[in-house]
Design an enzyme around this catalytic site. Structure first.
Site, PDB file in Angstrom:
ATOM      1  N   LYS A 261       0.768   0.775   5.111  1.00 37.42           N
ATOM      2  CA  LYS A 261       0.425   1.700   4.035  1.00 37.42           C
ATOM      3  C   LYS A 261       1.006   1.245   2.689  1.00 37.42           C
ATOM      4  O   LYS A 261       0.386   1.446   1.643  1.00 37.42           O
ATOM      5  CB  LYS A 261       0.890   3.122   4.386  1.00 37.42           C
ATOM      6  CG  LYS A 261       0.084   3.750   5.517  1.00 37.42           C
ATOM      7  CD  LYS A 261      -1.405   3.762   5.203  1.00 37.42           C
ATOM      8  CE  LYS A 261      -2.229   4.431   6.290  1.00 37.42           C
ATOM      9  NZ  LYS A 261      -3.669   4.462   5.977  1.00 37.42           N
TER      10      LYS A 261
ATOM     11  N   TYR B  30       3.286   0.966  10.669  1.00 32.77           N
ATOM     12  CA  TYR B  30       2.516   1.914   9.863  1.00 32.77           C
ATOM     13  C   TYR B  30       2.997   1.910   8.412  1.00 32.77           C
ATOM     14  O   TYR B  30       2.186   1.862   7.478  1.00 32.77           O
ATOM     15  CB  TYR B  30       2.636   3.316  10.455  1.00 32.77           C
ATOM     16  CG  TYR B  30       1.752   4.334   9.786  1.00 32.77           C
ATOM     17  CD1 TYR B  30       0.387   4.364  10.044  1.00 32.77           C
ATOM     18  CD2 TYR B  30       2.278   5.266   8.890  1.00 32.77           C
ATOM     19  CE1 TYR B  30      -0.442   5.301   9.433  1.00 32.77           C
ATOM     20  CE2 TYR B  30       1.456   6.187   8.276  1.00 32.77           C
ATOM     21  CZ  TYR B  30       0.112   6.208   8.551  1.00 32.77           C
ATOM     22  OH  TYR B  30      -0.701   7.129   7.926  1.00 32.77           O
TER      23      TYR B  30
ATOM     24  N   SER C 188      -0.716   6.777   2.179  1.00 33.28           N
ATOM     25  CA  SER C 188       0.134   7.773   2.839  1.00 33.28           C
ATOM     26  C   SER C 188       1.448   7.875   2.088  1.00 33.28           C
ATOM     27  O   SER C 188       1.819   6.983   1.320  1.00 33.28           O
ATOM     28  CB  SER C 188       0.389   7.329   4.286  1.00 33.28           C
ATOM     29  OG  SER C 188       1.460   8.027   4.879  1.00 33.28           O
TER      30      SER C 188
END
Length: 296
Positions: A158, A154, A141
Site C-alpha cells: 500500500k 500489505y 489504505s
C-alpha cells in the site's frame, strides 16, 4: 483538475469487483448512470454483481497480475462498453503474521496483486484514459500512513501503490488525465472479518486509539469513493476524517514502534503467532501463487 463532465453514460472499470468494496463501488457508480466493467478472478460472483446493476455491464474473469490477459480484458471492455473514462484499481489481498515465518510465495503474492496488479491495470487502460482525458483512482489504505507489525506485505504494497500513483499523477496530469489516491480505513468486508478471527490481527486493532478501531460499511466507503470520482479528486478519504491524519504521518512510525515494544512480547507469551495465509474468500480465490491465468 475539475469535475468529471457528468458520469452518466460513461464507462468505468473496477478491478476486484466480485465482492467487498469493489462490488459496492460498482453498484454506486452504476447508480450514477455509468456503464461498469467488472474485473476479478471470481467469474460467478462477478456475474451475480452485474445482475444487480440496471446499466450495461461487462464481466471479465481475469488475474490483474497477468499482463497478457489484462491486455485482452482492456480490448473486451472497449469493444463492449466503449473506452473507459474512469479506472479504479481496487483489486487487493492481504495476509498477516510474523515476516520471519510467513510463506515467501504468499508474501510475494500480496505484492504482486496489490502493487504490480495496479501498475498493470493502469498500463493496459492508459491509452483509453489519455484519449478521454479520464481519471485513474488507486485504492490505497491507512497502511500507507504508517506500517504496523505482522502486516509487512500489505503495508509495503500500500505504501508502494501510493508512491506509484503520485509518480503517475505527475506524468499524466499535464496531458489532462487525472490520478487520485483513495485512503481507506477499516471497512466491513469479508477480508476484514476474516482478519478479526486471527488473534494477532485482532490484537493489532485493539491497540489502536478507540476512534481508529471503528469499522465502516462498504456502502458508505463506496459512496465516499464515488464522490471523489465525480470530482476527480487527487485524494479521497474514506472516512473523510482521515484527512486530519495526514499531517500527523511523521509521528506514526515511532508511535507504532513504541507500542510494539511492549505489546508484541506479551502476545508472544501466549504462544507462537502463526501466519494467516491470504485472508477472506477473495484471498482464497487468488491463491498464494495465483490461479492459472484466466482468458480475458
Amino acid at each position: 483538475m475539475g469535475r468529471v463532465r457528468g458520469l452518466d453514460g460513461r464507462t468505468a472499470v473496477v478491478t476486484g469487483a466480485a465482492r467487498g468494496i469493489g462490488a459496492a463501488l460498482a453498484r454506486e457508480l452504476a447508480g450514477r448512470g455509468m456503464r461498469v466493467a467488472l474485473l476479478d478472478l471470481e467469474g460467478e460472483s462477478l456475474r451475480d454483481v452485474a445482475r444487480e446493476l440496471a446499466v450495461p455491464t461487462c464481466c471479465v474473469e481475469v488475474d490483474v497480475t497477468d499482463e497478457a490477459a489484462m491486455e485482452r480484458a482492456a480490448v473486451t471492455v472497449e469493444e463492449t462498453l466503449g473506452a473507459p473514462s474512469v479506472v479504479v484499481a481496487n483489486a487487493g489481498v492481504a495476509e498477516g503474521g510474523p515476516f520471519a515465518t510467513c510463506d515467501p510465495a504468499t508474501w510475494r503474492r500480496v505484492i504482486d496483486v496489490n502493487l504490480s496488479g495496479s501498475a498493470t491495470t493502469a498500463r493496459v487502460f492508459l491509452p483509453a484514459l489519455l484519449r478521454n482525458r479520464g481519471y485513474y483512482l488507486q485504492i490505497a489504505s491507512t497502511a500507507a500512513f504508517g506500517s504496523v507489525p505482522l502486516m509487512s506485505a500489505y503495508c509495503a504494497s500500500k505504501a508502494g501503490v501510493e508512491a506509484f500513483a503520485q509518480s503517475l499523477r505527475a506524468e499524466l496530469e499535464p496531458q489532462g488525465t487525472a490520478v487520485g489516491i483513495a485512503y481507506l480505513h477499516w471497512t466491513d468486508t469479508e477480508m476484514i472479518r476474516d482478519a478479526d478471527r486471527h488473534t494477532a490481527l485482532r490484537e493489532l486493532r485493539a491497540h489502536m486509539p478507540p476512534g481508529a478501531r471503528r469499522t465502516y460499511p462498504a456502502t458508505s466507503v463506496a459512496a465516499w469513493i464515488a464522490r471523489g470520482v465525480d470530482r476527480r479528486r487527487a485524494t479521497v478519504y474514506a472516512p473523510p476524517w482521515l484527512r486530519c491524519a495526514q499531517p500527523l504521518r511523521p509521528l506514526f512510525p515511532p508511535a507504532v514502534t513504541a507500542v510494539s515494544r511492549w505489546a508484541l512480547p506479551r502476545l508472544a507469551e501466549r504462544g507462537p503467532v502463526p501466519p494467516t495465509g491470504l485472508l477472506g474468500p477473495g484471498g482464497e480465490a487468488a491463491g498464494p501463487a495465483g490461479r492459472p491465468p484466466a482468458q480475458g
